[in-house]
Design a protein around this motif. Sequence first.
Motif, PDB file in Angstrom:
ATOM      1  N   PHE A 106       0.825  -1.202   0.000  1.00 46.41           N
ATOM      2  CA  PHE A 106       0.000   0.000   0.000  1.00 46.41           C
ATOM      3  C   PHE A 106       0.867   1.263   0.000  1.00 46.41           C
ATOM      4  CE2 PHE A 106      -1.953   3.320   2.706  1.00 46.41           C
ATOM      5  CZ  PHE A 106      -3.026   3.659   1.888  1.00 46.41           C
ATOM      6  N   ALA A 107       1.908   1.268   0.817  1.00 49.03           N
ATOM      7  CA  ALA A 107       2.777   2.436   0.898  1.00 49.03           C
ATOM      8  C   ALA A 107       3.517   2.659  -0.421  1.00 49.03           C
ATOM      9  CB  ALA A 107       3.776   2.269   2.046  1.00 49.03           C
ATOM     10  N   LEU A 108       4.092   1.587  -0.985  1.00 47.23           N
ATOM     11  CA  LEU A 108       4.807   1.718  -2.253  1.00 47.23           C
ATOM     12  C   LEU A 108       3.865   2.137  -3.379  1.00 47.23           C
ATOM     13  CD1 LEU A 108       7.135  -1.420  -2.085  1.00 47.23           C
ATOM     14  CD2 LEU A 108       7.869   0.968  -2.063  1.00 47.23           C
ATOM     15  N   PHE A 109       2.688   1.542  -3.409  1.00 50.77           N
ATOM     16  CA  PHE A 109       1.705   1.853  -4.451  1.00 50.77           C
ATOM     17  C   PHE A 109       1.267   3.312  -4.365  1.00 50.77           C
ATOM     18  CE2 PHE A 109      -2.731   2.095  -5.902  1.00 50.77           C
ATOM     19  CZ  PHE A 109      -2.623   1.548  -7.172  1.00 50.77           C
ATOM     20  N   THR A 110       1.026   3.786  -3.155  1.00 46.57           N
ATOM     21  CA  THR A 110       0.542   5.155  -2.961  1.00 46.57           C
ATOM     22  C   THR A 110       1.609   6.180  -3.307  1.00 46.57           C
ATOM     23  OG1 THR A 110      -0.929   4.376  -1.188  1.00 46.57           O
ATOM     24  CG2 THR A 110      -0.490   6.735  -1.302  1.00 46.57           C
ATOM     25  N   VAL A 111       2.822   5.965  -2.807  1.00 50.78           N
ATOM     26  CA  VAL A 111       3.887   6.939  -3.037  1.00 50.78           C
ATOM     27  C   VAL A 111       4.310   6.954  -4.507  1.00 50.78           C
ATOM     28  CG1 VAL A 111       6.252   7.577  -2.447  1.00 50.78           C
ATOM     29  CG2 VAL A 111       4.696   6.782  -0.651  1.00 50.78           C
ATOM     30  N   SER A 112       4.500   5.772  -5.112  1.00 51.48           N
ATOM     31  CA  SER A 112       4.916   5.733  -6.521  1.00 51.48           C
ATOM     32  C   SER A 112       3.824   6.287  -7.428  1.00 51.48           C
ATOM     33  CB  SER A 112       5.270   4.305  -6.939  1.00 51.48           C
ATOM     34  OG  SER A 112       4.141   3.452  -6.859  1.00 51.48           O
ATOM     35  N   GLY A 113       2.568   6.165  -7.022  1.00 49.77           N
ATOM     36  CA  GLY A 113       1.466   6.709  -7.808  1.00 49.77           C
ATOM     37  C   GLY A 113       1.432   8.219  -7.825  1.00 49.77           C
ATOM     38  N   GLY A 119       5.565  -0.349  -8.487  1.00 48.58           N
ATOM     39  CA  GLY A 119       5.831   1.080  -8.525  1.00 48.58           C
ATOM     40  C   GLY A 119       6.620   1.484  -9.760  1.00 48.58           C
ATOM     41  N   ALA A 120       7.695   0.755 -10.057  1.00 43.31           N
ATOM     42  CA  ALA A 120       8.523   1.079 -11.225  1.00 43.31           C
ATOM     43  C   ALA A 120       7.727   0.925 -12.517  1.00 43.31           C
ATOM     44  CB  ALA A 120       9.760   0.187 -11.248  1.00 43.31           C
ATOM     45  N   SER A 121       6.898  -0.112 -12.593  1.00 41.64           N
ATOM     46  CA  SER A 121       6.095  -0.341 -13.803  1.00 41.64           C
ATOM     47  C   SER A 121       5.102   0.785 -14.024  1.00 41.64           C
ATOM     48  CB  SER A 121       5.357  -1.684 -13.700  1.00 41.64           C
ATOM     49  OG  SER A 121       6.258  -2.764 -13.635  1.00 41.64           O
ATOM     50  N   MET A 122       4.442   1.208 -12.951  1.00 39.89           N
ATOM     51  CA  MET A 122       3.436   2.256 -13.099  1.00 39.89           C
ATOM     52  C   MET A 122       4.061   3.619 -13.397  1.00 39.89           C
ATOM     53  SD  MET A 122       0.583   0.684 -12.885  1.00 39.89           S
ATOM     54  CE  MET A 122       1.499  -0.626 -13.740  1.00 39.89           C
ATOM     55  N   VAL A 123       5.259   3.872 -12.879  1.00 35.33           N
ATOM     56  CA  VAL A 123       5.921   5.153 -13.133  1.00 35.33           C
ATOM     57  C   VAL A 123       6.411   5.247 -14.575  1.00 35.33           C
ATOM     58  CG1 VAL A 123       7.985   6.525 -12.583  1.00 35.33           C
ATOM     59  CG2 VAL A 123       6.594   5.594 -10.733  1.00 35.33           C
ATOM     60  N   LEU A 124       6.910   4.145 -15.135  1.00 37.23           N
ATOM     61  CA  LEU A 124       7.635   4.212 -16.410  1.00 37.23           C
ATOM     62  C   LEU A 124       6.873   3.705 -17.625  1.00 37.23           C
ATOM     63  CD1 LEU A 124      11.216   3.111 -15.262  1.00 37.23           C
ATOM     64  CD2 LEU A 124      10.425   5.410 -15.846  1.00 37.23           C
ATOM     65  N   ILE A 125       5.815   2.907 -17.466  1.00 39.56           N
ATOM     66  CA  ILE A 125       5.192   2.320 -18.658  1.00 39.56           C
ATOM     67  C   ILE A 125       4.550   3.390 -19.542  1.00 39.56           C
ATOM     68  CG2 ILE A 125       3.041   1.780 -17.422  1.00 39.56           C
ATOM     69  CD1 ILE A 125       4.664  -0.054 -20.449  1.00 39.56           C
ATOM     70  N   PHE A 139      -4.098   7.103 -11.695  1.00 34.75           N
ATOM     71  CA  PHE A 139      -4.061   6.442 -10.390  1.00 34.75           C
ATOM     72  C   PHE A 139      -5.469   6.157  -9.880  1.00 34.75           C
ATOM     73  CE2 PHE A 139      -4.042   6.491  -5.769  1.00 34.75           C
ATOM     74  CZ  PHE A 139      -2.966   5.687  -5.455  1.00 34.75           C
ATOM     75  N   ASP A 140      -5.707   4.921  -9.445  1.00 37.47           N
ATOM     76  CA  ASP A 140      -6.928   4.581  -8.712  1.00 37.47           C
ATOM     77  C   ASP A 140      -6.608   3.441  -7.763  1.00 37.47           C
ATOM     78  OD1 ASP A 140      -7.840   1.858  -9.830  1.00 37.47           O
ATOM     79  OD2 ASP A 140      -7.613   3.019 -11.674  1.00 37.47           O
ATOM     80  N   TRP A 141      -7.551   3.144  -6.873  1.00 37.24           N
ATOM     81  CA  TRP A 141      -7.290   2.190  -5.791  1.00 37.24           C
ATOM     82  C   TRP A 141      -7.587   0.739  -6.162  1.00 37.24           C
ATOM     83  CZ3 TRP A 141      -4.337   4.070  -2.276  1.00 37.24           C
ATOM     84  CH2 TRP A 141      -4.414   5.414  -1.918  1.00 37.24           C
TER      85      TRP A 141
END
Length: 480
Positions: free
Chosen positions: A115-122, A155-161, A326-328
């Motif tokens: 949750f923390a990684l997903f939220t911050v990277s988002g 996190g890396a996938s969502m930031v860079l794709i 970004f969504d939950w």
Amino acid sequence: MRAGVWSGAAIGATAGAASLSLCSAAAAAVPGGVAIDGASLPFLWALPFVGMLLSIALFPLLANRFWHHHYGKVALVWALAFLVPFALTYGPGLTAHEVVHTALLEYIPFIILLFALFTVSGGILVVGNIHGSPATNTAILAFGTVIASLIGTTGASMVLIRPLLRANDNRRYNVHTVVFFIFLVSNIGGSLTPLGDPPLFLGFLKGVSFFWTTTHLFHDTVVVAGILLTVFYLLDRYFYAKETQPLRDPTPDTERVSVRGLQNIPLLAGIIGAILLSALWKPGISFQVYGTSVELQWVLRDVLLLAIAVLSLLITPKLVRERNGFDWEPILEVAKLFAAIFLTIIPVIAILRAGSAGAFAPLVDLVTGDAGEPVNVWYFWLTGGLSSFLDNAPTYLVFFNLAGGNAATLMGPLAVTLEAISAGAVFMGAMTYIGNAPNFMVLSIARHRGVKMPSFFGYMAWSCLFLLPCFALLTYLYFL
């Protein structure tokens, strides 16, 4: 979304009611050293776990619409298929102890970290358009491979794709770019820390040192990533040369390439710091919860991670998250499915701990040599093979316990065995779309952006062609 929320509420309410009733029955006293006798459990107790994993593997392929709206209910059914018969057979006290133990020491810390990684990277957005040349694409993949162990493969996938897709949106040949992105950023790059991929964080929760994978999987990762990046560059040069005319005009350069949401970068460092704190600080203070010992540093770690996630939500402009798409839903899906996985895996782990005296004796014999030593080749390929089609986190947990489940022993005399399990779980999650959660997320985003991604078996043709030779080389170099 309503169906998802409803199913989440149903799981929460049912699980909560079950836990309250079990815990009230066990509240008077939970005997010290309570544990399931795995040797006495028949194979039938593993069926809810098998059913849960098969549901994850098959429903998205065979009944995608049903799964999308009802995966929470499916997870609830399998969780109750274990909880109710087990409570009736072995009593609410033992069941409550096992549920509380699993929740406090494994499931809750696991979900809080994700949750923390997903939220911050988002909250980190790369804007601007990049020209997708072979050198640029290779650099993006290499960068993503490196940061995946710091902010997680998700996190890396969502930031860079999305930046990668924008960089190549006017090229006719771009499928290979997304496929290799899944190989490297969504899987292999997450092998060096417990933050990188969920299986390694489960190992950390089981007692594996934070930097153990950094030192013991570094050479494996360099070999595989180095080969794949080289092959990708040559392949991309080949396809780039075949481009006769652009498929469409490139995305206009309306703004220079930059990163928004930079205030989240220190928060990522804070996540790393919270994990390291829980590993290095040993105050010797613990709390007993129904027979489970919970140490103070673990509680502080989880509180800090939640605080960091909330802070990210407060300080990141909404527009940044909106532009990031970004969504939950992804984290809600993970939370619901893993609640059932962590419950149904309880008897499986108990049986594995029984070794050759348990119902999984044939599997134990397969990975054990004549002198009782582990057969590392089998640990690597069996962990990886199952991680290709099932979720790699519970698969890691199964083989971790099959190898004895003692972190000190696995980091010491059996270090190669733990290396084989870790590499198999992380690397071979790239073999199929369903091997790791980011794979499917990347697939969905790429298709939405118009990339004609291969089918399930078409993707496997790519992975077999490029990944299996790498894994065969790893076997020869390190596991024979």
